[in-house]
Design a protein around this motif. Sequence first.
Motif, PDB file in Angstrom:
ATOM      1  N   GLN A 243     -11.970  -9.323   3.759  1.00  0.00           N
ATOM      2  CA  GLN A 243     -11.432  -7.518   3.864  1.00  0.00           C
ATOM      3  C   GLN A 243     -10.112  -7.419   3.990  1.00  0.00           C
ATOM      4  O   GLN A 243      -9.463  -8.085   4.540  1.00  0.00           O
ATOM      5  CB  GLN A 243     -12.373  -7.181   4.999  1.00  0.00           C
ATOM      6  CG  GLN A 243     -11.931  -5.718   5.074  1.00  0.00           C
ATOM      7  CD  GLN A 243     -13.163  -4.927   6.108  1.00  0.00           C
ATOM      8  OE1 GLN A 243     -14.329  -4.946   5.869  1.00  0.00           O
ATOM      9  NE2 GLN A 243     -12.638  -4.693   7.265  1.00  0.00           N
ATOM     10  N   HIS A 244      -9.599  -6.509   3.190  1.00  0.00           N
ATOM     11  CA  HIS A 244      -8.371  -6.245   2.934  1.00  0.00           C
ATOM     12  C   HIS A 244      -7.816  -5.572   4.534  1.00  0.00           C
ATOM     13  O   HIS A 244      -8.647  -4.653   4.942  1.00  0.00           O
ATOM     14  CB  HIS A 244      -7.882  -4.992   1.987  1.00  0.00           C
ATOM     15  CG  HIS A 244      -6.446  -4.942   1.672  1.00  0.00           C
ATOM     16  ND1 HIS A 244      -5.909  -4.241   2.313  1.00  0.00           N
ATOM     17  CD2 HIS A 244      -5.839  -5.676   0.574  1.00  0.00           C
ATOM     18  CE1 HIS A 244      -4.441  -4.375   1.829  1.00  0.00           C
ATOM     19  NE2 HIS A 244      -4.463  -5.251   0.763  1.00  0.00           N
ATOM     20  N   PRO A 245      -6.726  -5.924   5.102  1.00  0.00           N
ATOM     21  CA  PRO A 245      -6.422  -5.405   6.153  1.00  0.00           C
ATOM     22  C   PRO A 245      -6.297  -3.851   6.208  1.00  0.00           C
ATOM     23  O   PRO A 245      -6.570  -3.106   7.408  1.00  0.00           O
ATOM     24  CB  PRO A 245      -4.968  -5.954   6.412  1.00  0.00           C
ATOM     25  CG  PRO A 245      -4.855  -7.235   5.718  1.00  0.00           C
ATOM     26  CD  PRO A 245      -5.736  -6.750   4.539  1.00  0.00           C
ATOM     27  N   GLN A 246      -5.964  -3.214   4.990  1.00  0.00           N
ATOM     28  CA  GLN A 246      -5.895  -1.790   4.962  1.00  0.00           C
ATOM     29  C   GLN A 246      -7.285  -1.319   5.437  1.00  0.00           C
ATOM     30  O   GLN A 246      -7.347   0.001   6.034  1.00  0.00           O
ATOM     31  CB  GLN A 246      -5.449  -1.301   3.563  1.00  0.00           C
ATOM     32  CG  GLN A 246      -5.404  -0.029   3.462  1.00  0.00           C
ATOM     33  CD  GLN A 246      -4.984   0.486   1.995  1.00  0.00           C
ATOM     34  OE1 GLN A 246      -4.157  -0.310   1.458  1.00  0.00           O
ATOM     35  NE2 GLN A 246      -5.378   1.396   1.353  1.00  0.00           N
ATOM     36  N   VAL A 247      -8.510  -1.794   4.841  1.00  0.00           N
ATOM     37  CA  VAL A 247      -9.541  -1.435   5.137  1.00  0.00           C
ATOM     38  C   VAL A 247      -9.837  -1.513   6.788  1.00  0.00           C
ATOM     39  O   VAL A 247     -10.484  -0.598   7.417  1.00  0.00           O
ATOM     40  CB  VAL A 247     -10.800  -1.933   4.359  1.00  0.00           C
ATOM     41  CG1 VAL A 247     -12.260  -1.750   4.940  1.00  0.00           C
ATOM     42  CG2 VAL A 247     -10.474  -1.900   2.917  1.00  0.00           C
ATOM     43  N   SER A 248      -9.656  -2.471   7.235  1.00  0.00           N
ATOM     44  CA  SER A 248      -9.899  -2.804   8.921  1.00  0.00           C
ATOM     45  C   SER A 248      -9.080  -1.569   9.585  1.00  0.00           C
ATOM     46  O   SER A 248      -9.473  -1.140  10.727  1.00  0.00           O
ATOM     47  CB  SER A 248      -9.172  -4.219   8.987  1.00  0.00           C
ATOM     48  OG  SER A 248      -9.938  -5.122   8.285  1.00  0.00           O
ATOM     49  N   ARG A 249      -7.906  -1.428   9.147  1.00  0.00           N
ATOM     50  CA  ARG A 249      -6.933  -0.511   9.868  1.00  0.00           C
ATOM     51  C   ARG A 249      -7.470   1.090   9.809  1.00  0.00           C
ATOM     52  O   ARG A 249      -7.715   1.575  10.767  1.00  0.00           O
ATOM     53  CB  ARG A 249      -5.712  -0.217   9.366  1.00  0.00           C
ATOM     54  CG  ARG A 249      -4.837  -1.516   9.687  1.00  0.00           C
ATOM     55  CD  ARG A 249      -3.229  -1.361   9.512  1.00  0.00           C
ATOM     56  NE  ARG A 249      -2.942  -1.155   8.035  1.00  0.00           N
ATOM     57  CZ  ARG A 249      -2.859  -2.067   7.168  1.00  0.00           C
ATOM     58  NH1 ARG A 249      -2.443  -3.270   7.603  1.00  0.00           N
ATOM     59  NH2 ARG A 249      -2.568  -1.659   5.858  1.00  0.00           N
ATOM     60  N   ASN A 261      -6.017   0.402  -3.590  1.00  0.00           N
ATOM     61  CA  ASN A 261      -4.738  -0.658  -3.750  1.00  0.00           C
ATOM     62  C   ASN A 261      -3.676   0.177  -4.032  1.00  0.00           C
ATOM     63  O   ASN A 261      -3.702   1.376  -4.247  1.00  0.00           O
ATOM     64  CB  ASN A 261      -5.255  -1.816  -4.447  1.00  0.00           C
ATOM     65  CG  ASN A 261      -5.238  -1.325  -6.189  1.00  0.00           C
ATOM     66  OD1 ASN A 261      -5.246  -0.251  -6.285  1.00  0.00           O
ATOM     67  ND2 ASN A 261      -5.526  -2.486  -6.953  1.00  0.00           N
ATOM     68  N   GLU A 262      -2.594  -0.349  -3.984  1.00  0.00           N
ATOM     69  CA  GLU A 262      -1.249   0.242  -4.494  1.00  0.00           C
ATOM     70  C   GLU A 262      -1.095   0.734  -5.608  1.00  0.00           C
ATOM     71  O   GLU A 262      -0.738   2.041  -5.854  1.00  0.00           O
ATOM     72  CB  GLU A 262      -0.220  -0.988  -4.314  1.00  0.00           C
ATOM     73  CG  GLU A 262       0.218  -1.124  -2.733  1.00  0.00           C
ATOM     74  CD  GLU A 262       1.212  -2.267  -2.801  1.00  0.00           C
ATOM     75  OE1 GLU A 262       1.837  -2.535  -3.896  1.00  0.00           O
ATOM     76  OE2 GLU A 262       1.791  -2.711  -1.623  1.00  0.00           O
ATOM     77  N   LYS A 263      -2.019   0.212  -6.592  1.00  0.00           N
ATOM     78  CA  LYS A 263      -1.775   0.900  -8.109  1.00  0.00           C
ATOM     79  C   LYS A 263      -2.948   1.946  -8.298  1.00  0.00           C
ATOM     80  O   LYS A 263      -2.961   2.648  -9.324  1.00  0.00           O
ATOM     81  CB  LYS A 263      -2.022  -0.432  -9.095  1.00  0.00           C
ATOM     82  CG  LYS A 263      -1.178  -1.420  -8.983  1.00  0.00           C
ATOM     83  CD  LYS A 263      -1.453  -2.407 -10.034  1.00  0.00           C
ATOM     84  CE  LYS A 263      -0.316  -3.297 -10.135  1.00  0.00           C
ATOM     85  NZ  LYS A 263      -0.706  -4.469 -11.132  1.00  0.00           N
ATOM     86  N   ARG A 264      -3.967   1.966  -7.225  1.00  0.00           N
ATOM     87  CA  ARG A 264      -4.994   2.872  -7.082  1.00  0.00           C
ATOM     88  C   ARG A 264      -5.831   2.776  -8.390  1.00  0.00           C
ATOM     89  O   ARG A 264      -6.459   3.607  -8.948  1.00  0.00           O
ATOM     90  CB  ARG A 264      -4.365   4.295  -7.003  1.00  0.00           C
ATOM     91  CG  ARG A 264      -3.713   4.728  -5.763  1.00  0.00           C
ATOM     92  CD  ARG A 264      -3.213   6.301  -5.914  1.00  0.00           C
ATOM     93  NE  ARG A 264      -4.506   6.925  -5.582  1.00  0.00           N
ATOM     94  CZ  ARG A 264      -5.045   7.048  -4.519  1.00  0.00           C
ATOM     95  NH1 ARG A 264      -4.865   6.676  -3.562  1.00  0.00           N
ATOM     96  NH2 ARG A 264      -6.525   7.768  -4.304  1.00  0.00           N
ATOM     97  N   ASN A 265      -5.851   1.543  -8.862  1.00  0.00           N
ATOM     98  CA  ASN A 265      -7.002   1.104  -9.783  1.00  0.00           C
ATOM     99  C   ASN A 265      -8.008   0.442  -9.201  1.00  0.00           C
ATOM    100  O   ASN A 265      -9.100   0.016 -10.142  1.00  0.00           O
ATOM    101  CB  ASN A 265      -6.105   0.504 -10.897  1.00  0.00           C
ATOM    102  CG  ASN A 265      -5.555  -0.891 -10.554  1.00  0.00           C
ATOM    103  OD1 ASN A 265      -5.694  -1.081  -9.586  1.00  0.00           O
ATOM    104  ND2 ASN A 265      -4.975  -1.405 -11.576  1.00  0.00           N
TER     105      ASN A 265
END
Length: 381
Positions: A243-249, A261-265
Motif C-alpha cells: 500500500q502506498h504511504p499516501q493512502v495510509s496517511r 499518483n503524481e501524474k494523476r493517471n
Amino acid sequence: MTTAVRIAPAIPAAPAHALVVSDRPPVTSWSLRYFTPWWTATAAEDETPPDTRPPTVDARVDADQTAAVTQLSTADGYTEDTYAGARTLVHRSPGGSVFASQPAQRLAYHVSPDGRRAAVFGQETEPVALAAARLARELVRAQLLREGWVLLHASAVVREGRALLTVGAKGAGKSTVALTLARQGWDLLANDRVFARPDKSGDVQLLPWPAAAALGFGLLDGLGLYDTVRALVLSGEQLHPTQHPQVSRALSAGDRAPQWNEKRNKELKCQFFPDQLVSWLGCTLTTHATAAAVLHPCVSAGPIAPEAEEAAELRASDFFSAATEDRYPDLFRLAAGARPDPASVRERLATLPRRSVALGHHAQANADALARLADTLLKAG
C-alpha cells in the motif's frame, strides 16, 4: 530451524504445487497466511530431500548472498524490466540460470535452468517473505499454464458453485461488482484475476489467483466500509505492505477523497491481505467454481445504473499473456514451454448468458441493479 509451507490450488483437477522453505519462520508464516484463504497451504518440517522436492522457493535473509547474486544480475548482457511494480535487473547465464535483482527493494533472485528451484535473498524479513510468496505463486502459475489453464482479467462471485464472471479493463468496475455482490451474500472467488480452463463436459472451471486486493476509497465509502477499515488501522492493524504511504496517511487522517499518483493517471488504493477480505470486509471466500454467466461493466457519469444490454464477446486483451501481463511478466522463464489456449476459453464463455451494465455513482442503486441482474444471469445460465 528450517521451516516449509506447501501450497496448491484446492481441487484435484489442478495438480500444481510449490514449496516455500526458509530459515526464518516469519517468511513461511507469511505464505501460510497469504495462500490459505483461496488455495491450500500447509505448514511442514522440511524433511524432503532436495532432489524429490516439488518446485521450491528457498527464501533467505542474507546480506552477503544478496550482494553476490545482485552482482551476477548485472553481468554483461543484463536487461532491465519491471516486475511487481519494481525496477528489475535480469541476467541469463549461458547455462540457463536466471539472476535478477531489485535494487530499491534490496532483493536478489536465482532461478535454476529447469525453473524448478528458485531462491530469493534480501536484507529484511518482510520483503523476502513477500517476494517468496510471489515466486511460489509464479511456480504454481507455470504448472497451471502447462496444464491448459489461462489467466483471465476478471473478478468472480459464486453462488452454489456457479460463478458470475466480471470482465473489463482497469477502472471498468470489476472490483465494484465483486465487492457489492460479496456484501450481499455471494462468495468471492477473485477480485481481479482468475484462472480458467474448459473441462470435458464443456464447462469452464475457475480457480482464484491469490493476491492483495486493491480497493479505492470511493468503493469502500460507498459500501459503508471506510469507517470500519479506518478504525482498524487506527487501532494498530496493518494492511498489505504494498500500500502506498499516501493512502495510509489519508486513511489515518480520515480523508475520503480518492488518492492519485503524481501524474494523476493511476488511483492509489488500499491493499488488503486475502484474509482481511473476510475479517475486515465481511466477505466469504471460495476456492473454485464453474463459470455460469459473464458481465461487462463500465462506469457511467450518471448517478443511477441504467438497464443492462447484450454484451460483446471477450477480447484477447481480457486474458493475460506474455504481451499483456502488466505486473508479473515471466522474467524467470518459469512458464517456458507452456502453450495455454485462450481461444478455447473464449469460445466456451461466449455460449454463456452475458450482459453489459453501466455503474453509476450511487452505491445503493448499483447494488440493487447488480442484485437483480446477477440473479437473472445465473438463472439463465
